[in-house]
Design a protein around this motif. Structure first.
Motif, PDB file in Angstrom:
ATOM      1  N   SER A 100       0.949  -0.915   0.186  1.00 21.59           N
ATOM      2  CA  SER A 100      -0.132  -0.307   0.068  1.00 21.59           C
ATOM      3  C   SER A 100       0.995   0.970   0.294  1.00 21.59           C
ATOM      4  O   SER A 100       0.817   1.751   0.818  1.00 21.59           O
ATOM      5  CB  SER A 100      -1.108  -0.048   0.557  1.00 21.59           C
ATOM      6  N   ALA A 102       2.227   4.790  -2.446  1.00 24.60           N
ATOM      7  CA  ALA A 102       2.644   5.313  -3.802  1.00 24.60           C
ATOM      8  C   ALA A 102       3.114   6.815  -3.505  1.00 24.60           C
ATOM      9  O   ALA A 102       2.917   7.408  -2.106  1.00 24.60           O
ATOM     10  CB  ALA A 102       0.771   5.544  -4.503  1.00 24.60           C
ATOM     11  N   ALA A 124       7.709   8.436  -9.738  1.00 27.22           N
ATOM     12  CA  ALA A 124       6.427   7.974  -9.319  1.00 27.22           C
ATOM     13  C   ALA A 124       5.863   6.173  -9.421  1.00 27.22           C
ATOM     14  O   ALA A 124       6.025   5.149  -8.385  1.00 27.22           O
ATOM     15  CB  ALA A 124       5.356   8.330  -9.929  1.00 27.22           C
ATOM     16  N   SER A 128       5.277   3.894  -6.679  1.00 28.33           N
ATOM     17  CA  SER A 128       4.367   3.213  -6.924  1.00 28.33           C
ATOM     18  C   SER A 128       3.931   1.656  -8.095  1.00 28.33           C
ATOM     19  O   SER A 128       3.078   1.027  -7.413  1.00 28.33           O
ATOM     20  CB  SER A 128       2.652   4.421  -7.441  1.00 28.33           C
ATOM     21  N   CYS A 129       4.858   0.935  -8.430  1.00 22.91           N
ATOM     22  CA  CYS A 129       4.659   0.192  -9.267  1.00 22.91           C
ATOM     23  C   CYS A 129       6.135  -0.815  -9.254  1.00 22.91           C
ATOM     24  O   CYS A 129       5.140  -1.861  -8.701  1.00 22.91           O
ATOM     25  CB  CYS A 129       4.330   0.557 -10.762  1.00 22.91           C
ATOM     26  N   SER A 153      -4.947   0.270  -5.939  1.00 22.47           N
ATOM     27  CA  SER A 153      -4.499   0.708  -6.933  1.00 22.47           C
ATOM     28  C   SER A 153      -6.497   1.984  -6.193  1.00 22.47           C
ATOM     29  O   SER A 153      -6.894   2.343  -5.294  1.00 22.47           O
ATOM     30  CB  SER A 153      -5.255   0.133  -8.094  1.00 22.47           C
ATOM     31  N   MET A 167      -1.106  10.275 -11.416  1.00 18.23           N
ATOM     32  CA  MET A 167      -1.291   8.793 -11.029  1.00 18.23           C
ATOM     33  C   MET A 167      -1.600   7.607 -11.428  1.00 18.23           C
ATOM     34  O   MET A 167      -2.014   6.746 -11.907  1.00 18.23           O
ATOM     35  CB  MET A 167      -1.568   8.611  -9.749  1.00 18.23           C
ATOM     36  N   LYS A 171      -1.780   3.487 -12.289  1.00 14.28           N
ATOM     37  CA  LYS A 171      -1.885   2.599 -11.427  1.00 14.28           C
ATOM     38  C   LYS A 171      -2.361   2.028 -12.339  1.00 14.28           C
ATOM     39  O   LYS A 171      -2.639   0.948 -12.274  1.00 14.28           O
ATOM     40  CB  LYS A 171      -2.936   3.213 -10.850  1.00 14.28           C
TER      41      LYS A 171
END
Length: 263
Positions: A100, A102, A124, A128-129, A153, A167, A171
């Protein structure tokens, strides 16, 4: 909003080992997930970003009886690997790993996508990924009896949500990664999901422009007529980690009171 019948739910995760990445405070989605995991019998490993964040997270980890509590900044080389080394040493295996996390630089997050910087997009995407992909790689050898990997997500990955900006594509990449990881790890009985909550009052969400307007509109438009809370998300992630969901993988699961079905 009615509360779950915990006696009815029992100890569905009793004895399971669960890693939760991304708790920042008591409003975090990750905290809601960890709280439900623990309530259903799981043993917890909880991470905190850095020493500045530690005082906000440590009391929560203590409250939940986390047996492992370690720092993890996925942007710092070796920290994610150290988390899994500790889990391997102390637990010898892992059943659940929830991501969790990001981040995007403020200027890139609040500006138009077309104006985003290459460096901001890279940061990012990495945090985040790609950190979820790295987490999956590290979790795989510890999930010898199968397991469940989950990432957070948002509806902006699939549809344009004004002010979600940079984002959205990030996402979308995360949700695609979930599908490919589900394919690659399925033969090991490791299931992979993206969970997509409706708008929630979290610290991360507060960085979005006009977020209060988004919350208000979501309440009015959702068929259930209420916003979801972090426990709602926790209950869904717990379900996905149980044998009740043993034939589900590669999905993006919406927890939004039906908001995503509305035109």
């Amino acid at each position: 909003m009615s509360q779950p019948d915990w006696d009815l739910l029992g100890a569905a995760l009793k004895g399971r080992k669960a890693l939760v990445l991304g708790i920042a405070n008591e409003h975090s989605i990750a905290y809601g997930c960890a709280r439900v995991f623990r309530r259903l019998g799981a043993d917890l490993a909880i991470t905190y970003l850095n020493e500045k964040a530690r005082p906000h997270v440590e009391p929560l980890a203590q409250e939940l009886g986390a047996s492992i509590f370690v720092p993890c900044d996925v942007s710092r080389e070796g920290e994610l690997e150290a988390v899994f080394a500790r889990i391997g040493k102390e637990w010898g295996g892992l059943d659940i790993a929830l991501h969790s996390i990001a981040f995007a630089p403020k200027d890139d997050l609040q500006g138009r996508l077309v104006d985003s910087s290459a460096e901001g997009f890279k940061v990012a995407m990495d945090i985040s990924c790609h950190s979820f992909i790295r987490m999956a790689k590290l979790a795989e050898p510890l999930m010898t009896g199968g397991g469940t990997l989950m990432a957070m997500s948002y509806h902006g990955a699939d549809k344009v949500v004004p002010n979600y900006n940079l984002m959205g594509p990030v996402k979308a990449a995360l949700e695609s990664a979930v599908r490919y990881l589900a394919y690659e790890l399925g033969h090991r009985d490791i299931r992979v999901h993206a969970v997509s909550p409706g708008p929630l009052k979290t610290r991360a969400a507060s960085g979005l422009k006009d977020f209060d307007v988004l919350l208000s509109e979501a309440t009015q438009r959702a068929p259930i007529g209420e916003l979801v809370d972090i426990d709602d998300v926790g209950l869904t992630t717990a379900f996905l980690a149980t044998p009740f969901a043993r034939r589900l993988t590669g999905m993006t699961v919406y927890v939004d009171g039906g908001l995503s079905i509305m035109a």
